[in-house]
Enzyme design. Sequence first.
Site, short mmCIF file in Angstrom:
data_model
loop_
_atom_site.label_atom_id
_atom_site.label_comp_id
_atom_site.label_asym_id
_atom_site.label_seq_id
_atom_site.Cartn_x
_atom_site.Cartn_y
_atom_site.Cartn_z
CG ASP A 1 -1.80 1.22 1.28
OD1 ASP A 1 -2.81 1.20 0.55
OD2 ASP A 1 -1.50 2.21 2.00
CE1 TYR B 1 0.42 7.98 2.80
CE2 TYR B 1 1.02 5.74 2.24
CZ TYR B 1 0.10 6.64 2.73
OH TYR B 1 -1.13 6.19 3.15
CE LYS C 1 -3.64 4.74 0.53
NZ LYS C 1 -2.22 4.57 0.87
CG HIS D 1 -4.44 9.78 0.27
ND1 HIS D 1 -3.08 9.72 0.11
CD2 HIS D 1 -4.68 9.39 1.55
CE1 HIS D 1 -2.53 9.30 1.24
NE2 HIS D 1 -3.48 9.10 2.12
N1 LIG Z 1 -5.62 6.09 3.37
C1 LIG Z 1 -5.12 6.77 4.35
O1 LIG Z 1 -5.42 7.95 4.55
C2 LIG Z 1 -4.20 6.11 5.30
C3 LIG Z 1 -3.56 4.95 4.94
N2 LIG Z 1 -2.68 4.36 5.79
C4 LIG Z 1 -2.01 3.12 5.34
O2 LIG Z 1 -2.10 2.15 6.39
C5 LIG Z 1 -0.79 1.80 6.82
C6 LIG Z 1 -0.76 1.45 8.30
O3 LIG Z 1 -1.14 2.52 9.11
P1 LIG Z 1 -0.12 3.28 10.07
O4 LIG Z 1 -0.77 4.54 10.48
O5 LIG Z 1 1.18 3.33 9.40
O6 LIG Z 1 -0.05 2.42 11.37
P2 LIG Z 1 -0.05 0.90 11.89
O7 LIG Z 1 -1.31 0.74 12.65
O8 LIG Z 1 0.27 -0.04 10.81
O9 LIG Z 1 1.15 0.99 12.93
C7 LIG Z 1 2.45 1.21 12.53
C8 LIG Z 1 3.32 1.34 13.77
O10 LIG Z 1 3.30 0.10 14.50
C9 LIG Z 1 4.62 -0.43 14.60
N3 LIG Z 1 4.46 -1.89 14.42
C10 LIG Z 1 4.27 -2.58 13.29
N4 LIG Z 1 4.13 -3.89 13.51
C11 LIG Z 1 4.26 -4.06 14.85
C12 LIG Z 1 4.23 -5.20 15.70
N5 LIG Z 1 4.03 -6.43 15.22
N6 LIG Z 1 4.41 -5.00 17.04
C13 LIG Z 1 4.59 -3.75 17.53
N7 LIG Z 1 4.63 -2.63 16.78
C14 LIG Z 1 4.46 -2.79 15.44
C15 LIG Z 1 5.42 0.23 13.50
O11 LIG Z 1 6.78 0.36 13.87
P3 LIG Z 1 8.06 0.00 12.93
O12 LIG Z 1 7.76 0.43 11.53
O13 LIG Z 1 9.13 0.82 13.56
O14 LIG Z 1 8.28 -1.47 13.07
C16 LIG Z 1 4.76 1.61 13.44
O15 LIG Z 1 5.26 2.46 14.45
C17 LIG Z 1 0.04 3.03 6.44
O16 LIG Z 1 1.43 2.78 6.48
C18 LIG Z 1 -0.51 3.35 5.09
O17 LIG Z 1 -0.01 2.49 4.11
C19 LIG Z 1 -2.47 4.88 7.05
C20 LIG Z 1 -3.07 6.04 7.45
C21 LIG Z 1 -4.00 6.76 6.60
O1 LIG Z 2 -2.27 7.97 4.43
C1 LIG Z 2 -1.88 8.61 5.38
C2 LIG Z 2 -2.55 9.81 5.82
O2 LIG Z 2 -3.76 9.98 5.14
C3 LIG Z 2 -1.67 11.00 5.58
O3 LIG Z 2 -1.31 11.05 4.24
C4 LIG Z 2 -2.38 12.28 5.97
O4 LIG Z 2 -2.81 12.18 7.29
C5 LIG Z 2 -1.45 13.48 5.81
O5 LIG Z 2 -0.34 13.33 6.64
C6 LIG Z 2 -2.18 14.77 6.12
O6 LIG Z 2 -1.71 15.50 7.00
O7 LIG Z 2 -3.20 15.00 5.50
#
Ligand SMILES: NC(=O)C1=CN([C@@H]2O[C@H](COP(=O)(O)OP(=O)(O)OC[C@H]3O[C@@H](n4cnc5c(N)ncnc54)[C@H](OP(=O)(O)O)[C@@H]3O)[C@@H](O)[C@H]2O)C=CC1
Ligand SMILES: O=C[C@H](O)[C@@H](O)[C@@H](O)[C@H](O)C(=O)O
Length: 317
Positions: free
Chosen positions: A46, A51, A76, A107
């Site tokens: 994803d 990003y 996105k 997005h």
């Molecule tokens: N469409 C949208 O607007 C959005 C889409 N997304 C998508 O969803 C994905 C995931 O969401 P995100 O907000 O990144 O958060 P997550 O809920 O996936 O959490 C990520 C965090 O958890 C840690 N982590 C990962 N696996 C573990 C584990 N097994 N045990 C403990 N800690 C863990 C990571 O650390 P580390 O990397 O240091 O291991 C990081 O700090 C994004 O990366 C993106 O691709 C996210 C937000 C908005």
């Molecule tokens: O996908 C991840 C999130 O949507 C991120 O792209 C947004 O939260 C962005 O940082 C913003 O400030 O609008």
Amino acid sequence: MPAPSIKLNNGVEIPAIGLGTWQSKPEEVVSAVSYALKEAGYRHIDCAWGYSNEKEVGQGIKQSGVPRSEIFITSKLWGTYHSRVEEALDETLANLGTDYLDLYLIHWPVPMNPKGNHPTFPTLPNGLRDVDHSWKLSDTWKQMEAMVKKGKVKTIGISNFSIKKMDEILPTAEIILPSIKCLELHPYNPQHELLSYLHSKGIVPEAYSPLGSTNSPLLKDDVVVRIAQKHSVQPSDVLLGWLVAHDIVALPKSVTPSRIASNMTGTISAVGKLDKEDIVELDGLAASGKQKRFIMPPWPVDLGFDNWTAPMPTAKE
Ligand SMILES: NC(=O)C1=CN([C@@H]2O[C@H](COP(=O)(O)OP(=O)(O)OC[C@H]3O[C@@H](n4cnc5c(N)ncnc54)[C@H](OP(=O)(O)O)[C@@H]3O)[C@@H](O)[C@H]2O)C=CC1
Ligand SMILES: O=C[C@H](O)[C@@H](O)[C@@H](O)[C@H](O)C(=O)O
């Protein structure tokens, strides 16, 4: 064992676990993506233009040696490109080193000024994000549909749309109904009403921030920890397993190899171990007073979410 997959309303299959890449530093995401594909069995990545690491995601895909045809790639459309979908998509395709996407999402349902003072986050003199109030989401959708017809994208969907915002495009989306919707989804923000709406329209939900994002309190939640201990799995496995058990795609982000691996294997094992009682308890966690949304950018518009508890700035146009 590969992740199970879920069939979309147009017949396309999406692997139920995808690697998230938001906030993955460019220098870390190359090896994270390569490791996920080559060593940990992922077949779904994803990413997003917004990003600022798509080029490095593309390098990771190439470095993995896994054939493009075996990988489900999502990107996105960023807000400043709502009126220029093909231009944005072409940039994304070039960044990723591919000639098609499996899924392209809008997005956020917020078009931003394409000629503003910043390419990603244009702002007005008052500091608020520079939203293009004249642009219609239904016109963005028309341009997204054209990308499917051109063969640049296999399927299209939406991200961060409330029911109110979906109703702005669904009536005109006659040719290609949105097949997938990406939303913040975990036991603290289960969005039951929105999920029922999606099911009624045949739209598959995709969970972002499935672990509760950075420094998540969910991983330490007493109920989640108790269920994890009961089945000898990690709290992260419980959170991801809960989603997959509900036929929801989960997008855990990690740049740590051991976590990338366990988010795949641990989840598959947790799906088989969680019992009905666990699922019901996790379903009710938010209603027990723990409702919390983690991702709330300061959009100066009403997105139509009733549980968006952050103070909404007032637009001064
Ligand atoms: N469409 C949208 O607007 C959005 C889409 N997304 C998508 O969803 C994905 C995931 O969401 P995100 O907000 O990144 O958060 P997550 O809920 O996936 O959490 C990520 C965090 O958890 C840690 N982590 C990962 N696996 C573990 C584990 N097994 N045990 C403990 N800690 C863990 C990571 O650390 P580390 O990397 O240091 O291991 C990081 O700090 C994004 O990366 C993106 O691709 C996210 C937000 C908005
Ligand atoms: O996908 C991840 C999130 O949507 C991120 O792209 C947004 O939260 C962005 O940082 C913003 O400030 O609008």
